[in-house]
Design a protein around this motif. Structure first.
Motif, PDB file in Angstrom:
ATOM      1  N   GLU A  91       0.828  -1.208   0.000  1.00 22.22           N
ATOM      2  CA  GLU A  91       0.000   0.000   0.000  1.00 22.22           C
ATOM      3  C   GLU A  91       0.864   1.261   0.000  1.00 22.22           C
ATOM      4  N   LEU A  92       1.894   1.280   0.845  1.00 24.76           N
ATOM      5  CA  LEU A  92       2.759   2.454   0.912  1.00 24.76           C
ATOM      6  C   LEU A  92       3.545   2.643  -0.384  1.00 24.76           C
ATOM      7  N   SER A  93       4.113   1.564  -0.898  1.00 21.15           N
ATOM      8  CA  SER A  93       4.912   1.695  -2.121  1.00 21.15           C
ATOM      9  C   SER A  93       4.068   2.153  -3.299  1.00 21.15           C
ATOM     10  N   GLU A  94       2.853   1.625  -3.415  1.00 20.52           N
ATOM     11  CA  GLU A  94       1.981   2.035  -4.507  1.00 20.52           C
ATOM     12  C   GLU A  94       1.634   3.514  -4.396  1.00 20.52           C
ATOM     13  N   GLY A  95       1.400   3.976  -3.184  1.00 24.23           N
ATOM     14  CA  GLY A  95       1.087   5.387  -2.980  1.00 24.23           C
ATOM     15  C   GLY A  95       2.247   6.280  -3.361  1.00 24.23           C
ATOM     16  N   TRP A  96       3.447   5.901  -2.972  1.00 20.22           N
ATOM     17  CA  TRP A  96       4.627   6.704  -3.311  1.00 20.22           C
ATOM     18  C   TRP A  96       4.874   6.722  -4.818  1.00 20.22           C
ATOM     19  N   LEU A  97       4.718   5.576  -5.457  1.00 22.52           N
ATOM     20  CA  LEU A  97       4.932   5.517  -6.895  1.00 22.52           C
ATOM     21  C   LEU A  97       3.881   6.349  -7.644  1.00 22.52           C
ATOM     22  N   ARG A  98       2.640   6.296  -7.186  1.00 26.87           N
ATOM     23  CA  ARG A  98       1.600   7.124  -7.817  1.00 26.87           C
ATOM     24  C   ARG A  98       1.902   8.604  -7.663  1.00 26.87           C
ATOM     25  N   ASP A  99       2.546   8.968  -6.553  1.00 24.07           N
ATOM     26  CA  ASP A  99       2.900  10.365  -6.317  1.00 24.07           C
ATOM     27  C   ASP A  99       4.190  10.774  -7.029  1.00 24.07           C
ATOM     28  N   GLY A 100       4.773   9.845  -7.791  1.00 25.57           N
ATOM     29  CA  GLY A 100       5.981  10.158  -8.533  1.00 25.57           C
ATOM     30  C   GLY A 100       7.257  10.093  -7.722  1.00 25.57           C
ATOM     31  N   ARG A 101       7.202   9.435  -6.552  1.00 25.50           N
ATOM     32  CA  ARG A 101       8.414   9.311  -5.738  1.00 25.50           C
ATOM     33  C   ARG A 101       9.353   8.287  -6.392  1.00 25.50           C
ATOM     34  N   PRO A 102      10.647   8.567  -6.458  1.00 23.27           N
ATOM     35  CA  PRO A 102      11.596   7.665  -7.142  1.00 23.27           C
ATOM     36  C   PRO A 102      12.010   6.480  -6.255  1.00 23.27           C
ATOM     37  N   LEU A 103      11.067   5.643  -5.922  1.00 27.19           N
ATOM     38  CA  LEU A 103      11.314   4.500  -5.049  1.00 27.19           C
ATOM     39  C   LEU A 103      12.200   3.486  -5.767  1.00 27.19           C
ATOM     40  N   SER A 104      13.233   2.991  -5.077  1.00 35.36           N
ATOM     41  CA  SER A 104      14.118   1.987  -5.669  1.00 35.36           C
ATOM     42  C   SER A 104      14.399   0.822  -4.735  1.00 35.36           C
ATOM     43  N   GLY A 105      13.693   0.776  -3.617  1.00 36.44           N
ATOM     44  CA  GLY A 105      13.866  -0.337  -2.691  1.00 36.44           C
ATOM     45  C   GLY A 105      12.916  -0.189  -1.523  1.00 36.44           C
ATOM     46  N   LEU A 106      12.280  -1.293  -1.134  1.00 33.94           N
ATOM     47  CA  LEU A 106      11.416  -1.272   0.041  1.00 33.94           C
ATOM     48  C   LEU A 106      11.484  -2.636   0.708  1.00 33.94           C
ATOM     49  N   VAL A 107      11.940  -2.631   1.948  1.00 37.93           N
ATOM     50  CA  VAL A 107      12.108  -3.874   2.697  1.00 37.93           C
ATOM     51  C   VAL A 107      11.604  -3.682   4.115  1.00 37.93           C
ATOM     52  N   HIS A 108      11.022  -4.739   4.669  1.00 40.94           N
ATOM     53  CA  HIS A 108      10.594  -4.750   6.070  1.00 40.94           C
ATOM     54  C   HIS A 108      11.291  -5.922   6.743  1.00 40.94           C
ATOM     55  N   ASP A 109      12.085  -5.639   7.770  1.00 34.52           N
ATOM     56  CA  ASP A 109      12.881  -6.691   8.405  1.00 34.52           C
ATOM     57  C   ASP A 109      12.208  -7.305   9.623  1.00 34.52           C
ATOM     58  N   GLY A 110      10.913  -7.039   9.785  1.00 31.96           N
ATOM     59  CA  GLY A 110      10.190  -7.564  10.936  1.00 31.96           C
ATOM     60  C   GLY A 110      10.055  -6.557  12.054  1.00 31.96           C
ATOM     61  N   GLU A 111      10.870  -5.509  12.006  1.00 32.62           N
ATOM     62  CA  GLU A 111      10.813  -4.463  13.017  1.00 32.62           C
ATOM     63  C   GLU A 111      10.454  -3.107  12.407  1.00 32.62           C
ATOM     64  N   ARG A 112      11.163  -2.760  11.348  1.00 31.62           N
ATOM     65  CA  ARG A 112      10.903  -1.468  10.703  1.00 31.62           C
ATOM     66  C   ARG A 112      10.883  -1.623   9.189  1.00 31.62           C
ATOM     67  N   LEU A 113      10.282  -0.644   8.551  1.00 28.08           N
ATOM     68  CA  LEU A 113      10.250  -0.587   7.097  1.00 28.08           C
ATOM     69  C   LEU A 113      11.320   0.391   6.630  1.00 28.08           C
ATOM     70  N   TYR A 114      12.034   0.022   5.575  1.00 27.76           N
ATOM     71  CA  TYR A 114      13.071   0.876   5.001  1.00 27.76           C
ATOM     72  C   TYR A 114      12.729   1.141   3.537  1.00 27.76           C
ATOM     73  N   ALA A 115      12.714   2.407   3.171  1.00 27.66           N
ATOM     74  CA  ALA A 115      12.402   2.791   1.791  1.00 27.66           C
ATOM     75  C   ALA A 115      13.577   3.581   1.223  1.00 27.66           C
ATOM     76  N   ARG A 116      13.998   3.199   0.034  1.00 23.27           N
ATOM     77  CA  ARG A 116      15.106   3.888  -0.627  1.00 23.27           C
ATOM     78  C   ARG A 116      14.582   4.652  -1.835  1.00 23.27           C
ATOM     79  N   PHE A 117      15.079   5.856  -2.010  1.00 22.78           N
ATOM     80  CA  PHE A 117      14.700   6.704  -3.135  1.00 22.78           C
ATOM     81  C   PHE A 117      15.958   7.113  -3.883  1.00 22.78           C
ATOM     82  N   GLU A 118      15.923   7.037  -5.231  1.00 22.89           N
ATOM     83  CA  GLU A 118      17.079   7.378  -6.056  1.00 22.89           C
ATOM     84  C   GLU A 118      16.621   8.160  -7.282  1.00 22.89           C
ATOM     85  N   GLY A 119      17.368   9.196  -7.622  1.00 24.16           N
ATOM     86  CA  GLY A 119      17.016   9.973  -8.803  1.00 24.16           C
ATOM     87  C   GLY A 119      17.585  11.376  -8.720  1.00 24.16           C
TER      88      GLY A 119
END
Length: 360
Positions: free
Chosen positions: A190-218
């Motif tokens: 849900e979060l990644s789709e929202g960011w991509l729709r908003d034009g955010r340059p998402l290049s990685g999204l991982v959840h390690d069981g504790e926190r979510l990490y999102a990487r943006f590149e561009g």
């Protein structure tokens, strides 16, 4: 080690093995020896067949021999401000270009940048008869009929000994940043789709069981805007790079949980992750899920199939369980026919991909 063209020696070795019906186990850097089924055969070492054959930064194309270390290729690209967009896993020192293509594995950037096969423009290989063949070329539109070059991405050497690969490369981004935030694992898609729709340059999204990490590149402005819109903590560049490398190469603490088997669950976007257990590492916005432990293999694979995905025994052995899920009748026939066409005696990496269908 100096650059060396060993094409003729490799071709002659495969031809001799074909004449004798001798199985061969193709060996490069050994960084992915654990992946797939066990192979019984004489070692065919391709690590000495190495060197960058050509690199045209303005054309975004690099051609190299199969035994060329990935680190050597990445260093050459970085010097020109370019990179391999699919972020190839290395797992250990010595990973080679041939192994990267044969395994077909990609890192955290894969859903947003492309797969290994998407970047393979052409390759040369030695088939199971000892014949040197060439497929594709050095441009994107060069294919008529079957795309054999890309077909070898993920074939684990069962269709031929890859000797040379031409890859599409891309410019490195002007800026990158990683944000850590509190979120439930079920929110990844849900979060990644929202960011991509908003034009955010998402290049990685991982959840390690504790926190979510999102990487943006561009572009720097786009990355800054994305970070400012996040409710989380921006990581220091060194910490961010270390995190993504640990996900890519399985150095993260999640992957160091003893000797329990490691399962890779591949799923379509927006899949329901319930029923796979609680000890998961979620990558690719939920399309790749890693599971450590001893679930019932048949149950796990049925659960993945119910979502339209699959479960691979990625690392470790379980008695009576194949690394990859069984093929259906149509897939098995196609696989059998391809194997017969390229390797009629079944001498190349027998058992590495599927234990029975390969022996023709």
């Amino acid at each position: 080690m100096a650059d060396t063209d060993q094409t003729e020696a490799l071709r002659a070795r495969v031809a001799a093995a074909a004449e004798q019906g001798e199985p061969l186990s193709i060996v490069g850097g050994g960084s992915k020896h654990f992946y797939g089924g066990p192979v019984q055969g004489s070692a065919l070492d391709v690590s000495g067949h190495r060197g960058i054959v050509s690199y045209e930064p303005t054309e975004l194309v690099l051609t190299a021999r199969a035994g060329t270390p990935i680190t050597e290729i990445e260093d050459a690209l970085a010097a020109q401000g370019q990179r391999l967009i699919f972020e190839p896993p290395q797992f250990s020192a010595g990973a080679t270009l041939g192994g990267v293509v044969a395994a077909g594995l990609a890192g955290p950037r894969r859903p947003y940048g492309g797969a290994v096969r998407d970047m393979v423009l052409g390759l040369r290989l030695i088939n199971g008869r000892g014949e040197l063949m060439r497929f594709g070329g050095e441009v994107m539109k060069n294919v008529a009929g079957y795309d054999v070059a890309r077909l070898n991405a993920g074939a684990l050497g069962t269709l031929g000994v890859i000797t040379e690969v031409s890859l599409k490369v891309l410019p490195s981004p002007a800026a990158r940043a990683t944000v850590a935030m509190e979120a439930a694992p079920t929110q990844c898609h849900e979060l990644s789709e929202g960011w991509l729709r908003d034009g955010r340059p998402l290049s990685g999204l991982v959840h390690d069981g504790e926190r979510l990490y999102a990487r943006f590149e561009g572009a720097a402005s786009a990355v800054d805007d994305a970070v400012s819109a996040m409710e989380g903590e921006a990581l220091e560049p060194a910490s961010a790079d270390a995190l993504w490398q640990s996900i890519r190469d399985h150095g993260h603490a999640f992957f160091a949980q003893g000797e329990a088997p490691l399962w890779r669950i591949a799923l379509p976007p927006a899949s329901d992750l319930t029923g796979f257990g609680d000890q998961l590492l979620i990558d690719w916005s939920g399309q790749q899920v890693w599971l450590r432990g001893y679930p019932a293999p048949a149950t796990l694979r049925a659960r993945a199939a119910a979502e339209g995905g699959s479960a691979t025994l990625f690392r470790g052995r379980i008695e009576g369980v194949d690394a990859f899920p069984a093929l259906d009748r149509v897939q098995s026939r196609l696989h059998h026919n391809l194997k017969k066409a390229f390797d009629p005696q079944g001498i190349l990496n027998p058992g590495r991909l599927y234990p029975d269908a390969e022996i023709c």
